[in-house]
Structures are given as structure tokens and as C-alpha cells.
Design an enzyme around this catalytic site. Structure first.
Site, PDB file in Angstrom:
ATOM      1  N   HIS A 120     -37.587  12.462 -29.652  1.00  0.00           N
ATOM      2  CA  HIS A 120     -37.552  11.040 -29.536  1.00  0.00           C
ATOM      3  C   HIS A 120     -36.097  10.541 -29.709  1.00  0.00           C
ATOM      4  O   HIS A 120     -35.142  10.707 -30.660  1.00  0.00           O
ATOM      5  CB  HIS A 120     -38.018  10.379 -30.890  1.00  0.00           C
ATOM      6  CG  HIS A 120     -38.307   8.847 -30.795  1.00  0.00           C
ATOM      7  ND1 HIS A 120     -39.474   8.303 -31.279  1.00  0.00           N
ATOM      8  CD2 HIS A 120     -37.483   7.948 -30.946  1.00  0.00           C
ATOM      9  CE1 HIS A 120     -39.437   7.000 -31.285  1.00  0.00           C
ATOM     10  NE2 HIS A 120     -38.160   6.869 -31.009  1.00  0.00           N
TER      11      HIS A 120
ATOM     12  N   HIS B 187     -32.892   7.599 -28.110  1.00  0.00           N
ATOM     13  CA  HIS B 187     -32.421   6.372 -27.148  1.00  0.00           C
ATOM     14  C   HIS B 187     -31.062   6.816 -26.894  1.00  0.00           C
ATOM     15  O   HIS B 187     -30.298   7.122 -27.538  1.00  0.00           O
ATOM     16  CB  HIS B 187     -32.610   5.184 -28.156  1.00  0.00           C
ATOM     17  CG  HIS B 187     -33.716   4.679 -28.700  1.00  0.00           C
ATOM     18  ND1 HIS B 187     -34.686   4.043 -28.099  1.00  0.00           N
ATOM     19  CD2 HIS B 187     -34.369   5.226 -29.829  1.00  0.00           C
ATOM     20  CE1 HIS B 187     -35.560   4.066 -28.680  1.00  0.00           C
ATOM     21  NE2 HIS B 187     -35.614   4.696 -29.875  1.00  0.00           N
TER      22      HIS B 187
ATOM     23  N   LYS C  30     -45.010   5.545 -23.546  1.00  0.00           N
ATOM     24  CA  LYS C  30     -44.798   5.238 -24.920  1.00  0.00           C
ATOM     25  C   LYS C  30     -45.281   3.946 -25.227  1.00  0.00           C
ATOM     26  O   LYS C  30     -45.213   2.530 -24.702  1.00  0.00           O
ATOM     27  CB  LYS C  30     -42.998   4.809 -25.134  1.00  0.00           C
ATOM     28  CG  LYS C  30     -42.847   4.249 -26.210  1.00  0.00           C
ATOM     29  CD  LYS C  30     -42.845   5.345 -27.614  1.00  0.00           C
ATOM     30  CE  LYS C  30     -42.738   4.593 -28.869  1.00  0.00           C
ATOM     31  NZ  LYS C  30     -41.168   4.851 -29.180  1.00  0.00           N
TER      32      LYS C  30
ATOM     33  N   HIS D 234     -45.080   4.096 -31.243  1.00  0.00           N
ATOM     34  CA  HIS D 234     -44.633   3.238 -32.370  1.00  0.00           C
ATOM     35  C   HIS D 234     -45.649   2.829 -33.377  1.00  0.00           C
ATOM     36  O   HIS D 234     -46.179   1.681 -32.981  1.00  0.00           O
ATOM     37  CB  HIS D 234     -43.254   2.535 -31.959  1.00  0.00           C
ATOM     38  CG  HIS D 234     -42.865   1.876 -33.154  1.00  0.00           C
ATOM     39  ND1 HIS D 234     -41.487   1.664 -33.281  1.00  0.00           N
ATOM     40  CD2 HIS D 234     -43.108   0.792 -33.881  1.00  0.00           C
ATOM     41  CE1 HIS D 234     -41.045   0.974 -34.202  1.00  0.00           C
ATOM     42  NE2 HIS D 234     -42.074   0.562 -34.822  1.00  0.00           N
TER      43      HIS D 234
ATOM     44  N   HIS E  84     -41.596   8.914 -35.455  1.00  0.00           N
ATOM     45  CA  HIS E  84     -40.787   8.297 -36.816  1.00  0.00           C
ATOM     46  C   HIS E  84     -41.427   8.069 -37.694  1.00  0.00           C
ATOM     47  O   HIS E  84     -41.657   7.001 -38.310  1.00  0.00           O
ATOM     48  CB  HIS E  84     -39.839   7.887 -36.228  1.00  0.00           C
ATOM     49  CG  HIS E  84     -40.242   6.345 -35.496  1.00  0.00           C
ATOM     50  ND1 HIS E  84     -41.168   5.614 -35.704  1.00  0.00           N
ATOM     51  CD2 HIS E  84     -39.537   5.829 -34.346  1.00  0.00           C
ATOM     52  CE1 HIS E  84     -41.508   4.810 -34.628  1.00  0.00           C
ATOM     53  NE2 HIS E  84     -40.712   4.697 -34.102  1.00  0.00           N
TER      54      HIS E  84
ATOM     55  N   ASP F 193     -35.017   9.748 -33.188  1.00  0.00           N
ATOM     56  CA  ASP F 193     -34.880   8.246 -33.148  1.00  0.00           C
ATOM     57  C   ASP F 193     -33.447   7.796 -33.182  1.00  0.00           C
ATOM     58  O   ASP F 193     -33.233   6.632 -33.686  1.00  0.00           O
ATOM     59  CB  ASP F 193     -35.638   7.696 -34.162  1.00  0.00           C
ATOM     60  CG  ASP F 193     -36.047   6.144 -33.846  1.00  0.00           C
ATOM     61  OD1 ASP F 193     -35.831   5.797 -32.504  1.00  0.00           O
ATOM     62  OD2 ASP F 193     -36.322   5.550 -34.624  1.00  0.00           O
TER      63      ASP F 193
END
Length: 346
Positions: free
Chosen positions: A16, A18, A101, A138, A176, A249
Site C-alpha cells: 500500500h 502513494h 481500490k 479503505h 491500513h 500507506d
């Protein structure tokens, strides 16, 4: 393999991550590529990555940011919307996209295009179940009447349980996770459900956001929770269960937007991810279980081979940089300027 002062692991993966885009992306991708063999790339750009064609173009831009001499594979995802056509799933699978996602609309950074009602996506989820693509979730409701700290637990009741009943063989990663409720749910949910856990949720409870003043670099979504939840996450991560694995994350934001009246949500941990996880596992006396969590469980769930090669962590005091470049701006990593107990050996 481990001794008192060194820890050698199969090269891990980040399930995970970004990395944003453009010049800013080029400054953070090397931090991940130095440690991890692969990473699941989140699709919440602006505009979001909703088609296979966009995902492949994004992958090429990421690969162009990997320093020479490092082997790193970005694993691409699509942003699920109310209108994602089921026909996109076959194209995605053929192109090597590994997951879609699910962002509930309004749940976190750049999630305004997210799903408003999961039932609108059922045809697409059915195609994913047939194809074996993973749904990354999420897991928070965005109902304004639900307390911020209860959003994950409520999501289990309102969304996860009906989703699992309607699509029992759809692979789902509850991303997460931050609560005891989520850890208990995943532990008992069956072989098609797994979860990622961040280093910061293993190391910190919500007090960290407020100690010595308001500390925006500890603010993320889902937000840090009470100590009882941190302890439950640490117990799950170190339990030996193959249904929990590493997902940082890590979420870079320019420092001036973190240190802002309306601070962006996200902790940047990619600079020292494995050092932070080693600290968490050592606190539980479970360094011998870090390799499974970091290097084996994720590939098994995604039906991928483990990475070749290893990394080595050394017990050594060193100071994490207070800030690093982020395109034309600066970026402050979690624990920036503080002493770390473990160091990744180049």
C-alpha cells in the site's frame, strides 16, 4: 536470519503506497525502491487512475523514476467508481493490473470520486471475483453522524460483512487497519480476506498527534486510535498469521500543506519504512516473524512469487533527516530529526 545486531530478510514488498506524480514523484520513488522489490501503487491521483490505459502510463512514469541499478516493480491498481464498467476488468487483468481500490466517497485524500453506494459496483465486483483480481478497501464509512474514531468498526458491520456474504470468493484486502475490531474480523474472516498494517499504527496511538502540541505529521486517515487498538494491531502483525502483511500507506505531502490550518492526512514513512517495522516487531519480541509479514504473506495472497535477494538491517543509532526534497517543495518524514534504532545497510 538474525543476530543480536543484524537482521537479514528476503527482499520485502509494500502492499500500500502513494507516490503522487510528476517531479514530486521522482523524489520519493527512490526511497521505496531502495528497500522494496514491489509496491502496490494507489490510484488516487487527480484525476484518478480509472482505466487500464491510464494505469499503464502511470506505471511507465514510475519506472522512469527508479534509480539505475535498482530493481523495483510497481504493481498497478484502478480507482473503483460507481461507473467502472465490468468490461474494464478483462483489460486490466490482461495488462497485469492486480487490484481495484475502493474509496468510500470523501474518506481521504482525493477520494471525492469514490464509491457512493457499493451496490452500484456489484457487476464489476462479480467480474473481479471471476478474474481473481483483488479488491483493496479503505475501510471507513463517511456518514457524518458516525464518530471519526468509530468509522472503521461501523464499516465492518455496514459494508464488509454484506460484501463478504455477496462475494465469498472475492479477494479483499482491508487496508491500513487501525482497530481491534478490524484485526479480529480479518483473523476470523476466512482465506479470501487479508489486511495491511502500517508501521505508524503499530508504533503509535492517538496521543502522538497531541503530545507537545498539535503534531500534523502524525495525522493520517484512518486516524491513530487508542492504545488498546495499537496493541491489538501489534499482536496481529506478530501473530504469524498469513492474513496480515506490510503496507506502509506512506503518503507524501509538501510540508507547508501538512503544517497548515487544514492539514493534509498522511504520514510519510517510505524513507525509513523497514527500520520502523523492525522497531515495532522488536518491541514485541518478534523480530523472527518480520520476514513473513514483510516478504512472504503478501505475495502468497496476491499469487506472486517471493522476491529474489535480501536486505539487511543493522542495529545502529542514526538520525533521520528532518526534511527531504519533494519536487520543488520539502517533505518532512515521520520521526524526521529523531534517532532511529535500526538502519538499512546499502
Amino acid at each position: 536470519m538474525s543476530t543480536q545486531d543484524t537482521l537479514t530478510l528476503l527482499r520485502p514488498d509494500d502492499w500500500h503506497l502513494h507516490v503522487r506524480d510528476g517531479a514530486a514523484m521522482a523524489t520519493v520513488v527512490p526511497h521505496t525502491a531502495r528497500q522494496f522489490g514491489r509496491a502496490i501503487i494507489m490510484p488516487n491521483l487527480r484525476p484518478p487512475v480509472t482505466t487500464t490505459e491510464q494505469a499503464l502510463a502511470y506505471r511507465d512514469r514510475i519506472l522512469a523514476s527508479v534509480p539505475a541499478g535498482l530493481s523495483f516493480t510497481p504493481l498497478m491498481t484502478l480507482y473503483l467508481t460507481d461507473n467502472t464498467p465490468a468490461s474494464e476488468i478483462e483489460r486490466a487483468q490482461a495488462a497485469g493490473v492486480v487490484a481495484l481500490k475502493l474509496y468510500p466517497a470523501g474518506a481521504t485524500t482525493n477520494s471525492d470520486a469514490g464509491v457512493t453506494d457499493i451496490r452500484k459496483t456489484y457487476a464489476t465486483l462479480e467480474a473481479m471475483q471471476r478474474a481473481g483480481l483483488v479488491l483493496c478497501v479503505h475501510g471507513e464509512v463517511t456518514d457524518s453522524t458516525v464518530d471519526l474514531f468509530d468509522r472503521e468498526a461501523v464499516f465492518i458491520d455496514r459494508v464488509m460483512q454484506p460484501l463478504r456474504q455477496d462475494f465469498p470468493e472475492l479477494k479483499v484486502v482491508f487496508e491500513h487497519i487501525t482497530t481491534k475490531e478490524a484485526a479480529d474480523y480479518v483473523a476470523s474472516a476466512g482465506m479470501f480476506t487479508a489486511a495491511t498494517i502500517t508501521a505508524h499504527h503499530l508504533l503509535y496511538n492517538r496521543n502522538a498527534i497531541f503530545q507537545g502540541g498539535l503534531r500534523p505529521h502524525y495525522y493520517c486517515l484512518p486516524v491513530l486510535k487508542r492504545e488498546i487498538h495499537r496493541q491489538a494491531l501489534l499482536a496481529a502483525a506478530t501473530s504469524g498469521s498469513d492474513r496480515f502483511f506490510l503496507g506502509t500507506d506512506s503518503a507524501p505531502h509538501p510540508a507547508h500543506l501538512k503544517e497548515h490550518a487544514a492539514a493534509c492526512a498522511g504520514c510519510y514513512t517510505a524513507l525509513s519504512a523497514m527500520e520502523l517495522y523492525a522497531e515495532a516487531f522488536e518491541s514485541a519480541g518478534a523480530l523472527d516473524r518480520l520476514e513473513a509479514f514483510a516478504s512472504r504473506n503478501g505475495p502468497a495472497f496476491y499469487n506472486l512469487p517471493v522476491n529474489e535477494g535480501t536486505i539487511t538491517l543493522k542495529r545502529e543509532a542514526w538520525t533521520l533527516p528532518e526534511s527531504v526534497a519533494f519536487g520543488d517543495a520539502s517533505l518532512k518524514p515521520l520521526r524526521g530529526g529523531e534517532v532511529m534504532n535500526w538502519r538499512l545497510v546499502d
